[in-house]
Every structure is written in C-alpha cells, then in structure tokens.
Design a protein around this motif. Structure first.
Motif, PDB file in Angstrom:
ATOM      1  N   GLU A   1     -12.352   0.589   5.779  1.00 36.92           N
ATOM      2  CA  GLU A   1     -13.142  -0.649   5.794  1.00 36.92           C
ATOM      3  C   GLU A   1     -14.579  -0.420   6.260  1.00 36.92           C
ATOM      4  OE1 GLU A   1     -14.244  -4.230   4.897  1.00 36.92           O
ATOM      5  OE2 GLU A   1     -12.202  -3.541   4.500  1.00 36.92           O
TER       6      GLU A   1
ATOM      7  N   LEU B   1     -15.031  -4.276  -3.570  1.00 35.38           N
ATOM      8  CA  LEU B   1     -15.075  -3.011  -4.313  1.00 35.38           C
ATOM      9  C   LEU B   1     -15.411  -3.253  -5.776  1.00 35.38           C
ATOM     10  CD1 LEU B   1     -11.985  -1.052  -2.904  1.00 35.38           C
ATOM     11  CD2 LEU B   1     -14.400  -0.746  -2.311  1.00 35.38           C
TER      12      LEU B   1
ATOM     13  N   SER C   1     -10.272   3.927   0.529  1.00 31.74           N
ATOM     14  CA  SER C   1     -11.388   4.020   1.470  1.00 31.74           C
ATOM     15  C   SER C   1     -11.175   3.153   2.702  1.00 31.74           C
ATOM     16  CB  SER C   1     -12.695   3.626   0.782  1.00 31.74           C
ATOM     17  OG  SER C   1     -12.631   2.284   0.315  1.00 31.74           O
TER      18      SER C   1
ATOM     19  N   SER D   1     -21.502  -1.186   0.870  1.00 33.34           N
ATOM     20  CA  SER D   1     -21.962  -2.484   0.368  1.00 33.34           C
ATOM     21  C   SER D   1     -23.410  -2.752   0.769  1.00 33.34           C
ATOM     22  CB  SER D   1     -21.072  -3.613   0.897  1.00 33.34           C
ATOM     23  OG  SER D   1     -19.803  -3.584   0.299  1.00 33.34           O
TER      24      SER D   1
ATOM     25  N   ARG E   1     -16.573   0.945   3.478  1.00 36.71           N
ATOM     26  CA  ARG E   1     -16.821  -0.090   2.479  1.00 36.71           C
ATOM     27  C   ARG E   1     -17.999  -0.967   2.888  1.00 36.71           C
ATOM     28  NH1 ARG E   1     -10.842  -2.324   0.493  1.00 36.71           N
ATOM     29  NH2 ARG E   1      -9.908  -0.254   0.143  1.00 36.71           N
TER      30      ARG E   1
ATOM     31  N   LEU F   1     -17.338   7.289  -1.397  1.00 30.88           N
ATOM     32  CA  LEU F   1     -16.970   5.977  -1.920  1.00 30.88           C
ATOM     33  C   LEU F   1     -17.979   5.486  -2.942  1.00 30.88           C
ATOM     34  CD1 LEU F   1     -15.378   3.347  -2.021  1.00 30.88           C
ATOM     35  CD2 LEU F   1     -16.545   2.633   0.093  1.00 30.88           C
TER      36      LEU F   1
END
Length: 204
Positions: free
Chosen positions: A173, A95, A171, A180, A176, A156
């Motif tokens: 996983e 993050l 948030s 990313s 995320r 996010l």
C-alpha cells in the motif's frame, strides 16, 4: 426524480461505451441513433472510489483528445478497457487509474521511463525521479529537488505502464501511494494544468 424526455437518455449514462450516429448540422451535430456496447455506468456509480477514478480517467481522455473530428482510436480503446476493468473490479481502483494515466500519456507521446535514465539512457535501476525530465534519473543526471522513490515504487510504476498486473496486485500500500503521487505530478506536468477530478480520487 424527473424522467428524461429524450429517447436516448437511458443509453447516454456516464461511463457507458456506446456507438453513436450523428447528423452533421450547421452549428451542432444531432444524435440520430445510440447503441449501448458496454453499460458500465451502474456498476461504477454504485461505488464512490470507482466513480472518482472513472471521472479522472474520462477527464484525462478529454484533455488528451481535444482536437475535434480527429480520430483517437488507441485512446478510445484504452479508456474503454480501463472503464471495463473498474466495473468488473478486476484490480484496485487506484491501480487501474494510475495504469490508465501512464498508458494514456504514453499513447499521447509522453511515455515516462522507470528503468533507464531519462536523460542519458544509462540502464537502471535508479533512485531519482523528475517529471519535467521524463522519469527515472541516474546519479549524474539527477537535478536538485528530484524525488527519491523506493525501488519497489519504481517496480510498481513499470508494472502499471506495462500492464503487468501480477506485480501490481502484489504491491504494498505505501508503494501504491507513492506511485500515485508521482503519476499525478507527471500527468499534470505534461497536461500543463490541474486535473480537477484528480483531487477527489479516493486513495484507499
């Protein structure tokens, strides 16, 4: 391990924030004084996930500030803050990294949009994302092959860009991981080349 012969060696460890005085020579500048401001190196290098995230941050900063002798105060402060957040383990390393990457790109003039359409400006939320076009896209502006992130992923991404850590920390996983991937694509599109360190980042 061989000891360094440099009197500044211990203060020049990776990921530390330092104040350096230089003597300008004919071809190379010579380090004359080094003061440690924030010794993050030991904490970051003790954890591989922190190390890989910090390496990607430093490489990104180098790519975005590659003009010699040109001040880059905002980029410096952003990187120093990101390294401090990693060393203090305030948030998940991925993050911190993704927030840093988005904000560094914004400072460099490549700010993405995650709410309004990047092409026509129509207020969102939207369901499409394109790195070449600048972020979120409405149905009318969506090109073929555009990504279709989950609504939670857009939330996010917006939180990471704004530094809203309450939303980011809460948030899921899978969102995320999706964010990313989009950040990585967006970064490498605007840098116009691969970031070598990014492939080694631990995405836990």
């Amino acid at each position: 391990m061989r000891r360094t012969s440099s009197k500044f060696g211990g203060r020049l460890e990776p990921f530390g924030v330092i104040d350096v005085q230089l003597y300008t020579g004919r071809t190379l500048d010579v380090v004359t004084q080094v003061d440690t401001l924030a010794p993050h190196g030991r904490a970051i290098m003790a954890d591989y996930s922190l190390f890989t995230a910090a390496t990607a941050m430093v490489e990104t900063a180098a790519r975005l500030t590659d003009v010699e002798h040109e001040p880059a105060t905002q980029q410096h402060l952003l990187l120093a803050g990101g390294l401090r957040a990693l060393a203090d383990r305030r948030h998940a390393a991925t993050l911190v990294l993704d927030s840093y990457l988005l904000r560094a790109l914004a400072v460099a003039g490549y700010a993405p949009t995650f709410s309004a359409c990047a092409r026509c400006g129509l207020d969102g939320p939207h369901r499409a994302f394109s790195a070449p076009m600048g972020g979120a896209l409405c149905t009318a502006c969506r090109p073929p092959g555009a990504a279709a992130p989950a609504p939670e992923t857009f939330l996010l991404l917006g939180a990471l860009l704004a530094g809203d850590w309450a939303v980011a920390d809460a948030s899921d996983e899978r969102h995320r991981r999706e964010s990313s991937g989009l950040v990585s694509v967006y970064l490498q599109w605007h840098l116009e080349r691969q970031l070598r360190s990014l492939r080694h980042v631990v995405r836990a």
